[in-house]
Scaffold this active site. Structure first.
Site, PDB file in Angstrom:
ATOM      1  CB  SER A 262       3.750  -3.438   4.902  1.00 43.55           C
ATOM      2  OG  SER A 262       4.458  -4.284   4.029  1.00 43.55           O
ATOM      3  CG  ASP A 350      -1.066  -5.062  -1.032  1.00 42.63           C
ATOM      4  OD1 ASP A 350      -0.067  -5.113  -1.770  1.00 42.63           O
ATOM      5  OD2 ASP A 350      -0.997  -4.927   0.199  1.00 42.63           O
ATOM      6  CG  HIS A 381       1.861  -2.748   0.003  1.00 47.00           C
ATOM      7  ND1 HIS A 381       1.391  -3.768   0.807  1.00 47.00           N
ATOM      8  CD2 HIS A 381       3.034  -2.336   0.567  1.00 47.00           C
ATOM      9  CE1 HIS A 381       2.240  -3.979   1.810  1.00 47.00           C
ATOM     10  NE2 HIS A 381       3.239  -3.129   1.679  1.00 47.00           N
TER      11      HIS A 381
END
Length: 417
Positions: A262, A350, A381
């Site tokens: 991320s 995601d 995610h």
């Protein structure tokens, strides 16, 4: 956060009373302890002890600590655990159930009786579960690194990192995995993580970096990063790496790998592009690659605006300057300079960092001749389901495969020890 209270019923005339205010940098609390503010996103289901005392858990630099707050006096008391992180799980009367752990100790349940108001720090804990002895990290340790940014003009300079791994006497022997956290406004803390044991058993050290913008170090640090992403946080990572190499002679400066997801993926792809000669390999899961395109499809478009230092709005005409600022802050602008072999782990479901971010980066790396691989997963995610978590082994194999000088007569050098 600030902790406030108000009498019921709430009306338009209600003025909440502040019990614990937002802490800009640090303050002193009961027993002279240093306190950096509240960053908890919730409370235990039953958080109350006698005498209107509230128990909660919050990040503080490199640990998660548990606190008692007297909502009448405003006194804040740390229920100290010196060897890692501690979280209160439940309170019944003045009986407190808590969880203690560190990088080398899996979660352990403890129970204690909360003393009278003003003496809470004297609480004594009794183990409810046995500590598990783990094979592998006998020669490992962790150390907290308090760091300072090089720019003396910055309003916030302090941040921190944690080294976890082998404590070898041989100089320049231990390969290092550099791991900045996601968020960016969260933090690493010293608690049980499966990956630590796995990497340590294969001889790797890990550098967890809480760059400026992380929680647990005051509100000024959190806000400092806004409008500086891709610059100050990248600089902090380099400072942390250099300090770790200076402080820990066992680390091999020529065997550095990057690992992150991320926003951590945002940083490791920035690092491999801005410092292409320093790193041997990269593993990035669901990385943020191009904020200008991400904000069009992500379920958090406001995040893309705020992190580059502007207010989120859909009113009026499109401001191209904002889109350009997003693009300039993104790793995609450095992709043509990347040299390190890169493994991308991408969740096709995601919604936060849509999978096109990874695809865009993969295609650009391939076009520029970088050895790269992209694994697609039926996941969101977090890539948190068990079958996806198993691929942490693939991450480790990728890093091992691309270590510098990692084979001696056909045998991996970590297996020679």
């Amino acid at each position: 956060m600030a902790l406030v209270k108000a009498d019921l019923p709430l009306t338009k005339y209600t003025v909440p009373q502040v019990i614990v205010d937002i802490v800009e940098k640090e303050i002193k609390i009961h027993n002279g302890d240093t306190f950096y503010g509240l960053y908890n996103t919730g409370f235990p289901e039953r958080p109350w002890a006698s005498g209107n005392r509230l128990l909660l858990n919050t990040n503080q630099k490199y640990t998660i600590n548990s606190y008692v707050i007297d909502i009448e006096s405003g006194h804040v008391t740390n229920l100290k655990f010196i060897d890692g992180s501690q979280t209160v799980a439940d309170v019944y009367g003045d009986t407190v159930l808590a969880v203690q752990s560190n990088y080398f100790m899996p979660d352990k349940l403890v129970i204690g009786k909360l003393p009278r108001a003003g003496s809470e720090s004297l609480i004594s804990w009794t183990d409810l579960t046995a500590t598990t002895d783990l094979s592998g990290p006998e020669n490992c340790f962790y150390v907290y690194l308090d760091l300072s940014a090089s720019s003396v003009s910055d309003t916030v300079r302090s941040f921190n990192a944690i080294y976890v791994g082998p404590n070898e006497r041989t100089e320049k022997y231990v390969p290092l995995i550099v791991w900045p956290h996601d968020g960016p406004h969260c933090a690493f803390a010293n608690f049980w993580m499966m990956e630590v044991i796995l990497f340590a058993r294969f001889g790797f050290g890990i550098l967890f970096i809480n760059y400026r913008g992380s929680i647990g170090s005051g509100q000024s640090s959190v806000e400092f990063l806004l409008g500086k992403i891709g610059r100050s946080d990248v600089a902090d990572c380099i400072t942390a790496i250099d300090k770790a190499l200076e402080t820990l002679p066992c680390l091999d400066p020529y065997n550095l790998a990057l690992f992150g997801g991320s926003y951590g993926g945002f940083l490791v792809t920035h690092l491999s592009g801005q410092y292409p000669e320093r790193f041997n390999s990269v593993v990035a899961h669901n990385p943020i690659i191009d904020m200008a395109s991400m904000n069009l499809m992500s379920h958090i478009p406001d995040w893309c605006y705020v992190e580059v230092g502007v207010e989120y709005t859909q009113r009026g005409k499109i401001d191209n300057d904002i889109l350009i600022a997003m693009r300039k802050a993104s790793p995609i602008v450095h992709a043509h300079k990347v040299k390190a072999p890169t493994l991308l782990q991408i969740g096709t479901k995601d919604l936060r960092v849509p999978s096109h971010q990874g695809t865009e980066y993969y295609l650009r790396l391939k076009a520029n001749g970088v050895h790269t691989r992209m694994n697609l997963y039926d996941g969101d995610h977090s890539l948190g389901i068990a079958s996806n978590e198993d691929d942490i082994v693939i991450s480790l194999l990728w890093i091992m495969k691309h270590e510098a000088d990692n084979f001696v007569n056909g045998v991996h050098r970590l297996n020679l020890a």
